[in-house]
Design a protein around this motif. Structure first.
Motif, short mmCIF file in Angstrom:
data_model
loop_
_atom_site.label_atom_id
_atom_site.label_comp_id
_atom_site.label_asym_id
_atom_site.label_seq_id
_atom_site.Cartn_x
_atom_site.Cartn_y
_atom_site.Cartn_z
N LEU A 19 -55.84 -106.11 46.61
CA LEU A 19 -55.40 -105.02 47.48
C LEU A 19 -54.79 -103.88 46.67
CD1 LEU A 19 -54.87 -104.00 50.38
CD2 LEU A 19 -52.66 -105.18 50.29
N LEU A 20 -54.00 -104.24 45.66
CA LEU A 20 -53.37 -103.23 44.81
C LEU A 20 -54.41 -102.44 44.03
CD1 LEU A 20 -50.79 -101.98 43.64
CD2 LEU A 20 -50.75 -103.81 41.94
N TYR A 21 -55.39 -103.13 43.44
CA TYR A 21 -56.43 -102.45 42.68
C TYR A 21 -57.28 -101.56 43.58
CZ TYR A 21 -55.48 -105.05 38.41
OH TYR A 21 -54.89 -105.54 37.30
N GLY A 22 -57.52 -102.03 44.81
CA GLY A 22 -58.25 -101.20 45.75
C GLY A 22 -57.51 -99.90 46.06
N ALA A 28 -57.26 -92.96 42.74
CA ALA A 28 -57.93 -92.32 41.60
C ALA A 28 -59.11 -91.47 42.08
CB ALA A 28 -58.42 -93.39 40.62
N SER A 29 -59.84 -91.98 43.06
CA SER A 29 -60.96 -91.20 43.62
C SER A 29 -60.45 -89.95 44.33
CB SER A 29 -61.75 -92.07 44.59
OG SER A 29 -62.31 -93.19 43.94
N TYR A 30 -59.33 -90.08 45.02
CA TYR A 30 -58.73 -88.94 45.72
C TYR A 30 -58.34 -87.85 44.73
CZ TYR A 30 -55.19 -86.24 48.25
OH TYR A 30 -54.45 -85.23 48.78
N LEU A 31 -57.72 -88.25 43.63
CA LEU A 31 -57.33 -87.26 42.61
C LEU A 31 -58.54 -86.57 42.01
CD1 LEU A 31 -54.52 -89.22 40.68
CD2 LEU A 31 -54.22 -87.35 42.31
N PRO A 133 -57.83 -97.81 36.19
CA PRO A 133 -57.11 -98.64 37.17
C PRO A 133 -57.49 -100.12 37.12
CG PRO A 133 -57.77 -96.58 38.18
CD PRO A 133 -58.43 -96.63 36.84
N THR A 134 -58.67 -100.43 36.59
CA THR A 134 -59.11 -101.83 36.54
C THR A 134 -58.91 -102.44 35.15
OG1 THR A 134 -61.38 -101.11 36.03
CG2 THR A 134 -60.82 -101.49 38.35
N LEU A 135 -58.03 -101.86 34.36
CA LEU A 135 -57.83 -102.31 32.99
C LEU A 135 -57.37 -103.77 32.93
CD1 LEU A 135 -57.52 -101.78 29.93
CD2 LEU A 135 -55.21 -100.98 30.40
#
Length: 220
Positions: A19-22, A28-31, A133-135
């Motif tokens: 949920l957090l990664y989502g 990130a997509s919004y930015l 974000p998925t690091l």
């Protein structure tokens, strides 16, 4: 999960991380779409500087920070009442609770300590490598391999295992890719992509040779 067992807590933690990664990826997509800000595959290497002799500041700072953390944790876990309570809870939670230790509070503090140390390490990571974000998912196996290599029950073992695993995965594989590139006719970048196999090889080798890790080896 209140009142849940270990397995239930692990599943709940996994669900929360997804949920957090989502949420992070959505932000990130919004930015990117609204403000045209690059928030994936970013590096902050331009903020770092060279000390001389090819040594970067982040390299020196990371070593000093790692040593400071490991020594502070050792003193905390062995010389303070709270630290001893944490060790007692890890070794035998039921017995620690019967001795008057608030194991729920101890576990909560342990989670905050682990998160704080991980955050400190994460703040230095983008100064040397590319992050997104998925690091966490991409380096999770490397962290697990380092823990197994050093010894899951050893504080200093994690430090030693992390250094060895990181040295093999990042430095040895980079040098090996340069030497193998002209031999097999592909670019070093392609060869270096297989460095993700190193943690798997490390875990397999350690479990076969020394299941308790480096710190668990007894010299006769």
């Amino acid at each position: 999960m209140r009142g849940g067992g270990l397995v239930s807590q692990m599943v709940a933690t996994l669900a929360f991380s997804i949920l957090l990664y989502g949420g992070l990826n959505a932000y990130a997509s919004y930015l990117g779409y609204v403000y045209n800000v690059q928030s994936r595959d970013v590096t902050l290497g331009f903020l770092d500087y060279e000390l001389g002799g090819g040594i970067r500041a982040v390299f020196l700072v990371s070593i000093i920070l790692a040593i400071a953390f490991i020594l502070s944790l050792y003193l905390f876990l062995n010389k303070t009442r709270l630290g001893i309570s944490i060790r007692a809870t890890v070794e035998n939670s039921s017995l620690a609770e019967s001795m008057g230790i608030n194991t729920k509070l101890v576990k909560a503090i342990s989670w905050f300590l682990a998160g704080g140390i991980a955050s400190a390490a994460g703040s230095l990571y983008p100064l040397q490598f590319v992050f997104s974000p998925t690091l966490a998912y991409s380096i999770l196996l490397s962290i697990f391999a380092a823990s197994v290599l050093g010894g899951l029950m050893s504080l200093f073992g994690g430090f030693i295992g992390g250094f060895i695993e990181g040295f093999i995965e990042k430095y040895i594989m980079a040098e090996l890719s340069i030497y193998l590139s002209p031999v097999i006719g592909v670019s070093p970048f392609v060869i270096n992509q297989y460095s993700t196999l190193v943690p798997l090889i490390v875990v397999a080798a350690v479990l076969l040779i020394a299941p308790n890790g480096i710190m668990g080896i007894r010299v006769k």
